[in-house]
Design an enzyme around this catalytic site. Structure first.
Site, PDB file in Angstrom:
ATOM      1  N   GLY A  79      -3.758  -6.393 -38.553  1.00 24.09           N
ATOM      2  CA  GLY A  79      -4.742  -5.522 -39.407  1.00 24.09           C
ATOM      3  C   GLY A  79      -6.186  -5.348 -38.404  1.00 24.09           C
ATOM      4  O   GLY A  79      -5.959  -5.378 -37.200  1.00 24.09           O
ATOM      5  N   GLU A 126      -0.703   6.622  -3.737  1.00 22.43           N
ATOM      6  CA  GLU A 126      -1.986   7.407  -3.270  1.00 22.43           C
ATOM      7  C   GLU A 126      -2.594   8.358  -4.283  1.00 22.43           C
ATOM      8  O   GLU A 126      -1.873   8.322  -5.373  1.00 22.43           O
ATOM      9  CB  GLU A 126      -1.596   8.502  -2.100  1.00 22.43           C
ATOM     10  N   GLU A 168       6.104   1.030 -11.297  1.00 19.44           N
ATOM     11  CA  GLU A 168       7.301   1.150 -10.577  1.00 19.44           C
ATOM     12  C   GLU A 168       8.397   1.928 -11.410  1.00 19.44           C
ATOM     13  O   GLU A 168       9.670   1.901 -11.357  1.00 19.44           O
ATOM     14  CB  GLU A 168       8.267  -0.332 -11.065  1.00 19.44           C
ATOM     15  N   ALA A 223       0.844  -1.032  -0.054  1.00 17.94           N
ATOM     16  CA  ALA A 223      -0.034  -0.007   0.103  1.00 17.94           C
ATOM     17  C   ALA A 223       0.643   1.449  -0.005  1.00 17.94           C
ATOM     18  O   ALA A 223       1.042   1.840   1.010  1.00 17.94           O
ATOM     19  CB  ALA A 223      -0.964   0.095   1.169  1.00 17.94           C
ATOM     20  N   SER A 272       8.459   6.027 -17.547  1.00 16.88           N
ATOM     21  CA  SER A 272       9.623   6.101 -18.453  1.00 16.88           C
ATOM     22  C   SER A 272      10.349   7.358 -18.267  1.00 16.88           C
ATOM     23  O   SER A 272      11.703   7.575 -18.301  1.00 16.88           O
ATOM     24  CB  SER A 272       9.101   6.004 -19.871  1.00 16.88           C
ATOM     25  N   ARG A 287      11.621  -3.079 -10.628  1.00 14.16           N
ATOM     26  CA  ARG A 287      11.869  -2.649 -12.033  1.00 14.16           C
ATOM     27  C   ARG A 287      12.624  -3.702 -12.779  1.00 14.16           C
ATOM     28  O   ARG A 287      12.214  -3.867 -14.057  1.00 14.16           O
ATOM     29  CB  ARG A 287      12.790  -1.510 -12.043  1.00 14.16           C
TER      30      ARG A 287
END
Length: 378
Positions: free
Chosen positions: A337, A125, A361, A122, A364, A241
């Site tokens: 397609g 937020e 995590e 947890a 970019s 990561r």
């Protein structure tokens, strides 16, 4: 350099068989139903996959980070949700193993390794994601422990967890120096599950909101003291990561295999579209990207196992692999397609799943900041 030894080949082959025989047939349903796959999760426990990195004293087989990335890649090739469930369990086991007292370890780790106990992290937020120091959830010292108050969002396992590692501050004015980690029991008074998050992809993980209203956490369930919680959270990010990179490679591999098979069987202009140079170039670029991502991921895992500074290496692997996977899935859908835009195809699900890997995590953009700081500090 990263040829697998016999033990890791066995781990790969065992996981691949499980993924193909058990996970793949259920992957579409997990996504469509958005329901946690308890049976598959417990089967991973029975197979020893959930406990693989734990010490033998807690029922584990003491596998290294490299072996773990191999497992994650194979699982993600079948289902991103199942792979991520495996990853979260491993990261929570790591935190409890390194920070908890032995009595707490004995209480939870064997069950987590079997799949009987589910632990959430947890941290996120509504206003804080990558900025861990801005956490608003508080842990107020009281007689015998702490009282937690706050709300967490986008928490994997929120709807089903038995326990949760809660990132909270004892004093918001202290910033990162006030951050600690606290292990809360989901059955404690004031521990409440909020709304379920309706998410685009990687569905089936009971992702949602957790609310803490004067939740008591005894002193022996404080995992990292105030001031050390930020450091521990960042340490966990390094493993996370690597895990994100491994999952990205697995998703990209699945998309490539779908594209290759479709290109061979779809006919246009007098033959399979695989005969068209434009399609061949796309497939070649997919293969190159996947191999590069796999090597970067395994390099990062090997570096972590060697105990060297991995901050830049893991950020580079996560950045490259997640962005590579997005490109591969995009191209796979393009090769399909109009068929690729149908919810009846695997690549449509992969397109929704892969997008979050450039966010989880650390986005970019955050990875680029981390990498640049490491380069400039050298």
């Amino acid at each position: 350099m990263f040829d697998l030894d016999e033990e890791n080949r066995l781990i790969r082959d065992t996981t691949r068989s499980f993924a193909e025989d058990v996970v793949m047939p259920r992957a579409a349903a997990i996504d469509e139903e958005d329901a946690f796959p308890f049976e598959i999760y417990r089967q991973m426990g029975e197979l020893g996959l959930l406990s693989m990195t734990l010490p033998a004293a807690y029922g584990g087989s003491e596998a290294d980070t490299l072996a773990w990335t191999i497992v994650l890649e194979e699982l993600a090739r079948a289902s991103a949700a199942v792979a991520d469930a495996h990853m979260v369990n491993k990261l929570m086991c790591d935190i409890i193993l390194s920070e908890a007292r032995d009595a707490v370890r004995q209480k939870y780790l064997p069950g987590m390794g079997r799949g009987d106990i589910i632990c959430a992290i947890a941290q996120t937020e509504a206003d804080t994601g990558s900025d861990v120091a801005a956490i608003k959830t508080t842990a107020t010292p009281v007689d015998g422990g702490y009282r937690l108050n706050g709300t967490k969002q986008f928490i994997t396992f929120a709807g089903i967890c038995d326990i949760a590692v809660v990132v909270a501050t004892v004093d918001r004015s202290l910033g990162r120096k006030g951050i600690g980690l606290f292990l809360a029991d989901a059955h404690a008074e004031g521990f409440r599950r909020g709304a379920k998050n309706k998410i685009m992809g990687v569905r089936g993980l009971a992702t949602g909101e957790l609310v803490f209203e004067d939740v008591f956490v005894p002193n022996d369930h404080r995992l990292a003291e105030p001031g050390a919680g930020m450091r521990r959270s960042l340490t966990s990010l390094n493993s996370g990561r690597i895990g994100m990179a491994a999952q990205s490679v697995g998703i990209a591999q699945a998309a490539y295999e779908q594209a290759l098979a479709f290109a061979r069987q779809r006919h246009a202009f007098g033959g399979p579209i695989a005969n068209l140079q434009a399609i061949q170039f796309m497939l070649a670029d997919m293969s190159v990207g996947i191999e590069a991502g796999r090597l970067m991921t395994r390099r990062a895992a090997a570096a972590r196992d060697a105990g060297v500074d991995v901050v830049r290496i893991v950020s580079e692997a996560k950045l490259f692999a997640s962005e590579m996977a997005q490109r591969v899935v995009d191209d796979a859908l393009q090769i399909h397609g109009a068929a690729g835009y149908s919810t009846e195809t695997t690549v449509e699900r992969l397109q929704r799943d892969v997008r979050v890997y450039k966010i989880w995590e650390g986005t970019s953009q955050i990875q680029r900041i981390v990498i640049a700081r490491q380069l400039l500090a050298a």
